[in-house]
Design an enzyme around this catalytic site. Sequence first.
Site, PDB file in Angstrom:
ATOM      1  N   LYS A  15     -22.642 -26.402  13.127  1.00 41.68           N
ATOM      2  CA  LYS A  15     -23.294 -24.223  12.605  1.00 41.68           C
ATOM      3  C   LYS A  15     -22.049 -24.382  11.577  1.00 41.68           C
ATOM      4  CE  LYS A  15     -24.364 -19.455  13.644  1.00 41.68           C
ATOM      5  NZ  LYS A  15     -23.335 -18.583  13.542  1.00 41.68           N
ATOM      6  N   ASP A  24     -19.247 -21.724   9.805  1.00 38.47           N
ATOM      7  CA  ASP A  24     -18.882 -20.795   9.768  1.00 38.47           C
ATOM      8  C   ASP A  24     -17.900 -20.050   8.585  1.00 38.47           C
ATOM      9  OD1 ASP A  24     -18.485 -18.456  11.139  1.00 38.47           O
ATOM     10  OD2 ASP A  24     -15.959 -19.523  12.259  1.00 38.47           O
ATOM     11  N   CYS A  27     -12.540  14.107  28.550  1.00 39.93           N
ATOM     12  CA  CYS A  27     -11.846  13.516  27.329  1.00 39.93           C
ATOM     13  C   CYS A  27     -10.874  13.310  26.661  1.00 39.93           C
ATOM     14  CB  CYS A  27     -12.820  13.944  26.516  1.00 39.93           C
ATOM     15  SG  CYS A  27     -13.229  13.298  25.316  1.00 39.93           S
ATOM     16  N   ASP A  79       0.992  -1.142  -0.336  1.00 43.68           N
ATOM     17  CA  ASP A  79      -0.308  -0.009  -0.361  1.00 43.68           C
ATOM     18  C   ASP A  79       1.272   1.377  -0.080  1.00 43.68           C
ATOM     19  OD1 ASP A  79      -2.095  -1.725  -0.008  1.00 43.68           O
ATOM     20  OD2 ASP A  79      -2.923  -1.168   1.531  1.00 43.68           O
ATOM     21  N   TYR A 132     -29.216 -26.061   4.041  1.00 48.50           N
ATOM     22  CA  TYR A 132     -29.782 -26.360   5.585  1.00 48.50           C
ATOM     23  C   TYR A 132     -30.611 -25.021   5.740  1.00 48.50           C
ATOM     24  CZ  TYR A 132     -26.780 -21.770   7.002  1.00 48.50           C
ATOM     25  OH  TYR A 132     -26.330 -20.221   6.501  1.00 48.50           O
ATOM     26  N   LYS A 165     -33.005 -26.690  15.806  1.00 44.25           N
ATOM     27  CA  LYS A 165     -34.403 -26.375  14.977  1.00 44.25           C
ATOM     28  C   LYS A 165     -35.471 -27.298  15.340  1.00 44.25           C
ATOM     29  CE  LYS A 165     -31.338 -24.555  11.606  1.00 44.25           C
ATOM     30  NZ  LYS A 165     -31.128 -24.981  10.324  1.00 44.25           N
ATOM     31  N   LYS A 169     -23.441 -22.412  20.189  1.00 41.78           N
ATOM     32  CA  LYS A 169     -22.095 -21.861  20.318  1.00 41.78           C
ATOM     33  C   LYS A 169     -20.626 -22.690  21.435  1.00 41.78           C
ATOM     34  CE  LYS A 169     -21.228 -18.916  18.227  1.00 41.78           C
ATOM     35  NZ  LYS A 169     -21.884 -17.643  17.484  1.00 41.78           N
ATOM     36  N   GLU A 201     -27.179 -30.093  13.448  1.00 44.32           N
ATOM     37  CA  GLU A 201     -27.069 -29.835  13.277  1.00 44.32           C
ATOM     38  C   GLU A 201     -26.118 -29.468  13.663  1.00 44.32           C
ATOM     39  OE1 GLU A 201     -30.291 -28.204  10.826  1.00 44.32           O
ATOM     40  OE2 GLU A 201     -28.728 -27.148   9.678  1.00 44.32           O
ATOM     41  N   CYS A 236     -18.208  11.230  28.020  1.00 42.77           N
ATOM     42  CA  CYS A 236     -17.877  13.063  27.277  1.00 42.77           C
ATOM     43  C   CYS A 236     -18.776  13.283  27.379  1.00 42.77           C
ATOM     44  CB  CYS A 236     -17.018  12.358  26.496  1.00 42.77           C
ATOM     45  SG  CYS A 236     -17.033  13.514  25.348  1.00 42.77           S
ATOM     46  N   CYS A 287     -11.219  16.127  23.480  1.00 42.00           N
ATOM     47  CA  CYS A 287     -11.898  16.926  23.631  1.00 42.00           C
ATOM     48  C   CYS A 287     -12.353  18.038  25.069  1.00 42.00           C
ATOM     49  CB  CYS A 287     -13.477  17.088  23.013  1.00 42.00           C
ATOM     50  SG  CYS A 287     -14.139  16.575  24.534  1.00 42.00           S
ATOM     51  N   CYS A 332     -17.149  17.644  20.733  1.00 37.85           N
ATOM     52  CA  CYS A 332     -15.841  16.422  20.846  1.00 37.85           C
ATOM     53  C   CYS A 332     -16.095  15.691  19.461  1.00 37.85           C
ATOM     54  CB  CYS A 332     -16.705  15.074  21.867  1.00 37.85           C
ATOM     55  SG  CYS A 332     -15.414  13.990  22.113  1.00 37.85           S
ATOM     56  N   GLU A 376     -24.194 -21.930   3.583  1.00 33.18           N
ATOM     57  CA  GLU A 376     -22.900 -21.279   3.646  1.00 33.18           C
ATOM     58  C   GLU A 376     -22.801 -21.536   2.551  1.00 33.18           C
ATOM     59  OE1 GLU A 376     -23.929 -19.766   6.277  1.00 33.18           O
ATOM     60  OE2 GLU A 376     -22.461 -19.152   7.680  1.00 33.18           O
ATOM     61  N   SER A 405     -30.453 -14.319  11.675  1.00 36.46           N
ATOM     62  CA  SER A 405     -29.302 -14.571  12.391  1.00 36.46           C
ATOM     63  C   SER A 405     -30.351 -15.782  12.846  1.00 36.46           C
ATOM     64  CB  SER A 405     -28.752 -13.824  12.782  1.00 36.46           C
ATOM     65  OG  SER A 405     -29.233 -12.856  13.808  1.00 36.46           O
TER      66      SER A 405
HETATM   67  S1  IVH Z   1     -30.281 -21.804  10.019  1.00 37.01           S
HETATM   68  C1  IVH Z   1     -33.936 -18.649  10.245  1.00 37.01           C
HETATM   69  N1  IVH Z   1     -28.049 -23.129  10.180  1.00 37.01           N
HETATM   70  O1  IVH Z   1     -25.288 -18.789  11.407  1.00 37.01           O
HETATM   71  C2  IVH Z   1     -32.871 -19.156  10.132  1.00 37.01           C
HETATM   72  N2  IVH Z   1     -28.202 -20.582   9.838  1.00 37.01           N
HETATM   73  O2  IVH Z   1     -25.614 -16.788  13.457  1.00 37.01           O
HETATM   74  C3  IVH Z   1     -31.275 -19.560   9.356  1.00 37.01           C
HETATM   75  N3  IVH Z   1     -25.434 -20.710   9.974  1.00 37.01           N
HETATM   76  O3  IVH Z   1     -26.743 -16.429   9.196  1.00 37.01           O
HETATM   77  C4  IVH Z   1     -29.978 -19.881   9.762  1.00 37.01           C
HETATM   78  N4  IVH Z   1     -25.210 -22.726  10.068  1.00 37.01           N
HETATM   79  O4  IVH Z   1     -25.577 -17.836   8.149  1.00 37.01           O
HETATM   80  C5  IVH Z   1     -28.493 -22.024   9.615  1.00 37.01           C
HETATM   81  N5  IVH Z   1     -26.701 -24.968  10.030  1.00 37.01           N
HETATM   82  C6  IVH Z   1     -27.461 -24.109   9.655  1.00 37.01           C
HETATM   83  C7  IVH Z   1     -26.585 -22.940   9.530  1.00 37.01           C
HETATM   84  C8  IVH Z   1     -26.643 -21.762   9.695  1.00 37.01           C
HETATM   85  C9  IVH Z   1     -24.294 -21.735  10.230  1.00 37.01           C
HETATM   86  C10 IVH Z   1     -25.222 -19.556   9.921  1.00 37.01           C
HETATM   87  C11 IVH Z   1     -26.162 -18.860   9.031  1.00 37.01           C
HETATM   88  C12 IVH Z   1     -26.719 -16.960   9.919  1.00 37.01           C
HETATM   89  C13 IVH Z   1     -25.643 -17.572  11.136  1.00 37.01           C
HETATM   90  C14 IVH Z   1     -26.152 -16.954  12.217  1.00 37.01           C
END
Ligand code: IVH
Length: 707
Positions: free
Chosen positions: A129, A131, A430, A46, A237, A301, A325, A127, A448, A433, A454, A185, A95
């Site tokens: 999650k 990433d 602060c 850069d 999913y 779910k 989590k 199932e 502040c 400022c 500020c 995903e 989410s």
């Molecule tokens: S279900 C209405 N299932 O996690 C709910 N989400 O933290 C729809 N994700 O935005 C999501 N694995 O990007 C679902 N087995 C899974 C998942 C999953 C990863 C993500 C997804 C969501 C985020 C929420």
Amino acid sequence: MAVAPAPVEVMNLTEAEAEAELARLAKAMTAANIAYHRDDAPEIPDAEYDALKRRNLAIEARFAQLKRADSPSEQVGAPIADGFSKAAHEVRMLSLENAFDDADVTEFGGRVRKFLGLDEDLAFTAEPKIDGLSLSLRYEKGKLVQAATRGDGAVGENVTENARTIADIPSILHDAPELLEVRGEVYMSHADFQALNVRQAERGGKTFANPRNAAAGSLRQLDASITAARPLRFFAYAWGALSEPLAETQMAAINRLSALGFQTNPLTVLCQSVEELLAQYTRIETRRASLGYDIDGVVYKVNDLNLQRRLGFRSTTPRWAIAHKFPAELAWTRLLSIDIQVGRTGALSPVARLQPVTVGGVTVSNATLHNEDYISGCDGKGAPIRDGKDIRIGDWVQVYRAGDVIPKIADVDLTERPDNAVVFTFPETCPECNSAAIREEGDAVRRCTGGLICPAQAVERLRHFVSRAAFDIEGLGAKQVEAFYRDGWIATPADIFTLKARYGSGIQQLKNREGWGEKSAENLFAAIDEKREIPLNRLIFAFGIRHIGESSASLLAKHYGTWPAFEAAVTASEIGVGAEWDRLLAIDGIGAVLAASLITTFQNDAERAAIDALVMELDVQRVTSRAPLDSPVAGKIVVFTGTLERMSRAEAKARAESLGAKVSGSVSAKTDLVVAGPGAGSKAKAAAELGVEIIDEDGWLALIGQA
Ligand code: IVH
């Protein structure tokens, strides 16, 4: 391709030399721009690019007549994302609520059963999650017609051409519903991620911090041929809009997606109780390291899709799912110093500067220390934090990060404390400022008091103002507002809308700024003008008032509908007294702390002047409740009383509200309808006296078409 800056100083260049060098610079910078923006693989550092840019500008300033038609100073290195068109989601992409321990999961199970009024165990799927980043694929008549990222949930980026290059994503489906939106995903395996980084490093290109960043960077490429060369994968999913149901249960729907040709996660199982969910969590956690791709938890779910429908959604998450989590990742390192950052609402936040350390695959060199009590090890009431251990500069500290959130300091090891460790004195003024920074009674945060004077607060507010959920002005991101603020072009949001009148004549001034050309300046003014029409909820959120987030801004906007109604009500309100205050608190979801913060802002002269000046520039759009207007209970005030036998009170309320009714806890002359179950007492009596219509639960279900 490294280009050494030419040695001759600009003031000593002859015209012929200058012309040749402008040509050389144009070529070098164009190549660098393509490598950086299109190929995601920068070829020069850069700093070197900046040096080329400065030299080009200096030569152009001295030899204006030599400025090339393709001058790099006229090209904006637009962020990649700007190049995608927008794609609205027919069904919002939501989410998930998070659970961090077994108790949270048990509580979730109990909450679901209570909502549905069920005593027995419920079946759930469990199932991994994944990433990665979520993607919605729209198929019409079996053909992939659109792929969109989540974006803000309502509108994402159209990445259709990129998605077509992913092998796991079929472009044709057989025996699929006419309309089917498949959600899932996009991710990258560990092996592919490592190989990609090796390739990138060999080319001197950009390497990625983790597989998720690599997946996101690879999907969001303007040139789909680059995405094609990246090893992306996709797990399905969930689903969005559908012309017909996929199945009756979550598990069967996942199997159907698999039969249609999608990859679904093989660790997806059906569990008959919360205990079985927790057992599956442990099973998945033990396999985590050997899966070959990143997962950050387990998603549960409700299996029965009819129950999912009954449970419905809160503003951003479904009631029928939760993400359990995995625990945060930890590492130990040295605390080098503590800086104070001043936020949008004036909060002084201590930031730990750390000896860089890898935490769960990501290099961390900054972490939050929350507030002064957290550093001192003792809260405002004298209770110990971390057993009373304070944190000093030079200490050996434990850092943890969970998912995407800012890393935190969790602990300090006193046995590793050096003799010269320095006690941190939290500032009472602060640092930006010099205004007094005070702590209000019961507040752990020092703030502040400078308000708009500020600079840190002013800049943070401007950044918030142009953020995605607020005004979201194309071409005017955080970086640009900061630069405009620094140069004295804008101080408050209203100034953005007078920018053109003040600087735009001939666009010369903006054009002269580094990084702006005639086209981009014109585009910016057009983008600003486009946002003069703004929905009330976005405006309220954009003010950046403490405690008012996106969803409370929406509640207020839906309740008042128009700016004049909202403005009049808030102006007439006094904290803690009077009818307007009561009316504000009667809005479901609006509490006293939020209401007081709103009123305080409107009563402050400087804040009020800034708000008024802004609104003068705008055409604020009315917000109406999204509930269907044709529902038989839309706009009606409904009271539930007595025992409901076919659904819980919570479900009845959620359903009524989703149909546009207002649910109230007490009967008055304004009540339109009372739904009375067995055991209804004083409320039913009051309704009878007031002549309010009373129906039973069956009558209610018939009315809303669910008998
Ligand atoms: S279900 C209405 N299932 O996690 C709910 N989400 O933290 C729809 N994700 O935005 C999501 N694995 O990007 C679902 N087995 C899974 C998942 C999953 C990863 C993500 C997804 C969501 C985020 C929420």
